[in-house]
Design an enzyme around this catalytic site. Structure first.
Site, PDB file in Angstrom:
ATOM      1  N   LYS A 154       0.833  -1.213   0.000  1.00 28.45           N
ATOM      2  CA  LYS A 154       0.000   0.000   0.000  1.00 28.45           C
ATOM      3  C   LYS A 154       0.867   1.262   0.000  1.00 28.45           C
ATOM      4  CE  LYS A 154      -4.341  -1.588   0.562  1.00 28.45           C
ATOM      5  NZ  LYS A 154      -5.526  -1.175  -0.209  1.00 28.45           N
TER       6      LYS A 154
ATOM      7  N   ASP B 268      -8.346   0.123   6.370  1.00 24.47           N
ATOM      8  CA  ASP B 268      -8.228  -1.023   7.268  1.00 24.47           C
ATOM      9  C   ASP B 268      -6.892  -0.972   8.006  1.00 24.47           C
ATOM     10  OD1 ASP B 268     -10.573  -2.581   7.114  1.00 24.47           O
ATOM     11  OD2 ASP B 268      -9.982  -3.405   5.177  1.00 24.47           O
TER      12      ASP B 268
END
Length: 396
Positions: free
Chosen positions: A76, A124
């Site tokens: 990410k 998340d």
């Protein structure tokens, strides 16, 4: 485990031109230029696992270790921060009245523009860290929305990059809605890794950032893989990799299989129904970074063309893979893989245990498989509870 070959009408068709422009060689070149400007911006390791390949009965197995990406421990790091930087460049170009080059990204003039901007997202855990890191590097403000399923350790890791944390009752999907609502009211720029109606440009930039890892993988491999297993939450990562492979390899592209937690298999359900579909909330999955109940329409548009199969992964397979990588077959190196990081490999292991499914996917002794460890131990305490060793002990 359930395996679903892709029989959608769009399967095998060319990408939408909008998506091809994002995920092709030009996009890969632009993210490479940005990475060249960053500390620790080099390629992550591509690890051969011949011992595990022999144990599984396949020809070769390579693992791309994104647990070592840009100090964030997750793939990410490539997406949110990159999208934020491109948005700052765009704003700087508008304000300065000229096109600002990527190489000027960290200049005083560009940072002065960034200092006036606020970026927000829901997460998340890992995407929020990337956006927060990107904002800190540029001197911008970040506000990150986290839901109740996010561990305090992960929230603290985001806050360490100077982000303001806002907690939201409910699921990840509900935190997306809240982040969008507040951002619109406040005039902030939302950097989401999922798309919705009239909101595709920024998620597309996030996906473009992910292309770096598959471009690096292809450059490091002598021969392209025959299969690639791609874990998915909303599907942005899987779409970025599968889309780039289709664009650069054409008919020689590997069989791309999307692996999701059985408890949050929204892309599997979408493939089954032939449309973007939301699944009901079940028990939480240990694969917390993949706990998404509705896919990104942008990602599904790519995957309905480029994914060759969809696979659900049981909970125990994810933790089994964490332990197997931590205590490897003789001759293989140890790898620190988080609960979601090893989900692609868990998909491979699971599918090979089903003879009919493996045959349908064309898996066998000649297969050359690529998997991506999308995260290391982003929650070290949870990792130790599952594996029985600290990340440092495994890495050593």
């Amino acid at each position: 485990m359930t395996y679903l070959p892709n029989r959608l009408p769009a399967h095998g068709q060319p990408l939408d031109p909008r998506d091809a422009a994002i995920l092709g060689p030009e996009g890969a070149a632009r993210i490479a230029r940005v990475l060249a400007l960053r500390d620790n911006g080099g390629a992550t390791p591509l690890i051969a696992l011949p011992g595990l390949a022999a144990e599984l009965g396949i020809g070769a197995l390579h693992l791309k270790d994104e647990g070592q990406r840009l100090g964030l421990g997750s793939f990410k790091a490539l997406g949110g921060a990159y999208a934020l930087m491109m948005l700052v460049l765009e704003e700087a170009s508008a304000r300065l009245g000229r096109e600002v080059a990527v190489e000027e990204l960290f200049s005083d003039a560009v940072k002065a523009v960034a200092a006036t901007m606020t970026f927000a997202c829901a997460t998340d855990g890992n995407h929020g860290r990337s956006v927060a890191q990107g904002a800190q590097l540029m001197g911008a403000r970040s506000v990150i929305f986290v839901h109740g399923g996010v561990s305090q350790n992960r929230a603290d890791a985001i806050a360490a990059y100077g982000a303001e944390i806002r907690w939201v009752d409910g699921t990840y999907d509900e935190s997306i809605v809240e982040s969008a609502r507040v951002s619109e009211a406040e005039g902030w720029t939302i950097v989401s890794d999922t798309s919705w109606d009239d909101y595709e440009v920024i998620p597309g930039l996030v996906m473009q950032g992910y292309v770096a890892l598959i471009a690096e993988s292809l450059a490091a491999l002598d021969t392209p893989p025959t299969h690639v297993f791609l874990q998915a939450g909303v599907g942005g990562f899987a779409a970025a990799v599968a889309g780039h492979l289709a664009l650069v390899l054409g008919e020689d592209r590997p069989c791309a299989i999307v692996a999701e937690p059985a408890r949050a298999a929204c892309l599997f359900e979408s493939a089954k129904q032939g449309r973007v579909a939301k699944v009901g909330e079940d028990e939480p999955t240990v694969m917390a970074m993949l706990e998404c109940y509705e896919p990104s329409p942008l990602a599904f548009r790519v995957l309905e063309r480029c994914a060759d199969g969809f696979l659900t992964v049981p909970e125990e397979a994810a933790t089994e893979v964490m332990r197997r990588l931590a205590a490897p077959v003789a001759g293989d190196p140890a790898v620190v893989a988080g609960e979601s990081g090893g989900a692609g490999l868990a998909g491979l292991v699971t599918l090979l245990r089903d003879a009919e499914g493996a045959q349908a996917a064309g898996l066998g002794p000649q297969s050359r498989v690529l998997v991506i460890n999308t995260e290391g131990a982003t929650d070290a305490a949870l990792y130790e509870r599952i594996v029985g060793k600290t990340p440092a002990e495994v890495a050593a």
